[in-house]
Design a protein around this motif. Structure first.
Motif, PDB file in Angstrom:
ATOM      1  N   MET A  98       0.820  -1.202   0.000  1.00 45.38           N
ATOM      2  CA  MET A  98       0.000   0.000   0.000  1.00 45.38           C
ATOM      3  C   MET A  98       0.857   1.255   0.000  1.00 45.38           C
ATOM      4  O   MET A  98       1.974   1.268   0.513  1.00 45.38           O
ATOM      5  N   ASP A  99       0.331   2.309  -0.591  1.00 44.70           N
ATOM      6  CA  ASP A  99       0.997   3.608  -0.523  1.00 44.70           C
ATOM      7  C   ASP A  99       0.960   4.118   0.919  1.00 44.70           C
ATOM      8  O   ASP A  99      -0.030   3.952   1.623  1.00 44.70           O
ATOM      9  N   ARG A 100       2.051   4.750   1.344  1.00 46.37           N
ATOM     10  CA  ARG A 100       2.145   5.277   2.702  1.00 46.37           C
ATOM     11  C   ARG A 100       2.634   6.719   2.667  1.00 46.37           C
ATOM     12  O   ARG A 100       3.418   7.095   1.793  1.00 46.37           O
ATOM     13  N   TRP A 101       2.182   7.499   3.655  1.00 46.98           N
ATOM     14  CA  TRP A 101       2.592   8.897   3.745  1.00 46.98           C
ATOM     15  C   TRP A 101       3.414   9.109   5.013  1.00 46.98           C
ATOM     16  O   TRP A 101       3.063   8.608   6.097  1.00 46.98           O
ATOM     17  N   ILE A 102       4.518   9.823   4.863  1.00 48.05           N
ATOM     18  CA  ILE A 102       5.401  10.133   5.982  1.00 48.05           C
ATOM     19  C   ILE A 102       5.623  11.637   6.016  1.00 48.05           C
ATOM     20  O   ILE A 102       5.264  12.360   5.084  1.00 48.05           O
ATOM     21  N   TRP A 103       6.215  12.102   7.101  1.00 47.07           N
ATOM     22  CA  TRP A 103       6.524  13.525   7.226  1.00 47.07           C
ATOM     23  C   TRP A 103       7.981  13.758   6.839  1.00 47.07           C
ATOM     24  O   TRP A 103       8.892  13.272   7.480  1.00 47.07           O
ATOM     25  N   LYS A 104       8.187  14.467   5.732  1.00 54.65           N
ATOM     26  CA  LYS A 104       9.510  14.790   5.205  1.00 54.65           C
ATOM     27  C   LYS A 104      10.327  13.526   4.960  1.00 54.65           C
ATOM     28  O   LYS A 104       9.825  12.567   4.382  1.00 54.65           O
ATOM     29  N   ASP A 105      11.587  13.505   5.424  1.00 54.25           N
ATOM     30  CA  ASP A 105      12.460  12.354   5.185  1.00 54.25           C
ATOM     31  C   ASP A 105      12.455  11.429   6.384  1.00 54.25           C
ATOM     32  O   ASP A 105      13.483  11.173   7.011  1.00 54.25           O
ATOM     33  N   GLY A 106      11.289  10.928   6.709  1.00 56.79           N
ATOM     34  CA  GLY A 106      11.158  10.074   7.881  1.00 56.79           C
ATOM     35  C   GLY A 106      11.532   8.626   7.653  1.00 56.79           C
ATOM     36  O   GLY A 106      11.364   7.805   8.538  1.00 56.79           O
ATOM     37  N   GLY A 107      12.052   8.304   6.430  1.00 60.67           N
ATOM     38  CA  GLY A 107      12.414   6.925   6.141  1.00 60.67           C
ATOM     39  C   GLY A 107      11.180   6.035   6.159  1.00 60.67           C
ATOM     40  O   GLY A 107      10.143   6.365   5.588  1.00 60.67           O
ATOM     41  N   ASP A 108      11.294   4.916   6.812  1.00 57.93           N
ATOM     42  CA  ASP A 108      10.168   3.978   6.902  1.00 57.93           C
ATOM     43  C   ASP A 108       9.309   4.223   8.127  1.00 57.93           C
ATOM     44  O   ASP A 108       8.381   3.457   8.405  1.00 57.93           O
ATOM     45  N   ASP A 109       9.636   5.263   8.896  1.00 57.78           N
ATOM     46  CA  ASP A 109       8.860   5.555  10.092  1.00 57.78           C
ATOM     47  C   ASP A 109       7.462   6.017   9.718  1.00 57.78           C
ATOM     48  O   ASP A 109       7.236   6.652   8.683  1.00 57.78           O
TER      49      ASP A 109
END
Length: 277
Positions: free
Chosen positions: A179-190
């Motif tokens: 699934m597509d995932r959204w993160i904040w900036k360059d949060g990696g896989d967090d």
């Protein structure tokens, strides 16, 4: 006046403002953006899209300014972030999996950020501006990436050059699985983190800007607090303020020292006796 605000913005005030309730509130409001991107098929998300859908405006989340209430505050949080030099469209990044949720032109899923901003000429030539990554890759195959969603082909050198850059960007952009995932900036896989947003909001405050709220000192008398507030707002009737109000018969020169114009900054900062306080 700016210098007076800098002095008012004391260390104690900065500590009270940084990481405060306002930052927490903004971060929690932004989390609804993340949930809307992560859970587009949930019933609550479908209801919001049905109410706030605007066929003429393509945005990261649906927003109809005529609709009042909490949803308007959530959709308008982007303006608060802009005031702190944080672009939500650039910072709320998508890690593309199967590409069924991420929108090609609107979401930030490439190093260039939203493609509509990086390639505005090509964006204007595209018919379906809400197309997902999965749909786009299905319709546009081969080296040209030119499918049925395009209104027309490039007609000049500028459009051709921009299209070639888009083509190269998409060919080097990895698409994963799941699934597509959204993160904040360059949060990696967090996962998406409210704490990270609060830290960014706290670190983005410019002490040279006027504070949003006046912080009253409970130890001072009400008269002193009120006078300080009027000074910061430029409401004290100094000579230069009276001239601005049309009293041109007043001399702008300081009546005490005669060295500079009588302004709020002069009285509280540059006046010789002010340095002794």
């Amino acid at each position: 006046m700016d210098e007076l605000v800098k002095n008012h913005w004391s260390k104690k005030n900065r500590q009270s403002w940084v990481g405060g309730i306002r930052e927490m509130n903004l971060a929690l409001l932004l989390k609804w953006w993340w949930r809307l991107k992560e859970e587009p098929d949930h019933l609550w998300a479908k209801v919001i899209k049905a109410i706030h859908h605007n066929s003429r405006v393509v945005s990261l989340i649906p927003r109809k300014k005529s609709q009042p209430g909490v949803r308007k505050a959530i959709a308008g949080v982007g303006e608060d972030f802009k005031k702190r030099s944080i672009d939500i469209q650039q910072s709320l990044r998508c890690l593309v999996g199967n590409g069924e949720k991420a929108m090609v032109w609107i979401d930030s899923w490439t190093p260039q950020g939203p493609l509509k901003d990086a390639f505005p000429l090509i964006y204007s030539m595209f018919a379906n501006k809400r197309i997902t990554v999965s749909q786009f890759l299905t319709e546009n195959t081969g080296e040209s990436l030119w499918g049925q969603s395009w209104v027309r082909a490039p007609v000049n050198d500028e459009e051709t050059e921009e299209f070639l850059r888009l083509n190269q960007t998409l060919q080097h952009q990895p698409v994963g699985q799941g699934m597509d995932r959204w993160i904040w900036k360059d949060g990696g896989d967090d996962d998406f983190s409210v704490k990270k947003i609060r830290m960014d909001l706290s670190g983005s405050i410019d002490v040279n800007n006027r504070p949003g709220n006046f912080l009253w000192n409970k130890m001072a008398t009400p008269k002193s607090n009120y006078f300080s507030w009027r000074a910061i707002e430029g409401k004290i009737p100094t000579a230069d303020e009276l001239i601005k109000r049309g009293m041109h018969s007043v001399s702008a020169l300081c009546k005490v020292c005669g060295r500079a114009n009588e302004s709020t900054n002069h009285i509280f900062i540059h006046y010789p006796y002010a340095d002794l306080i």
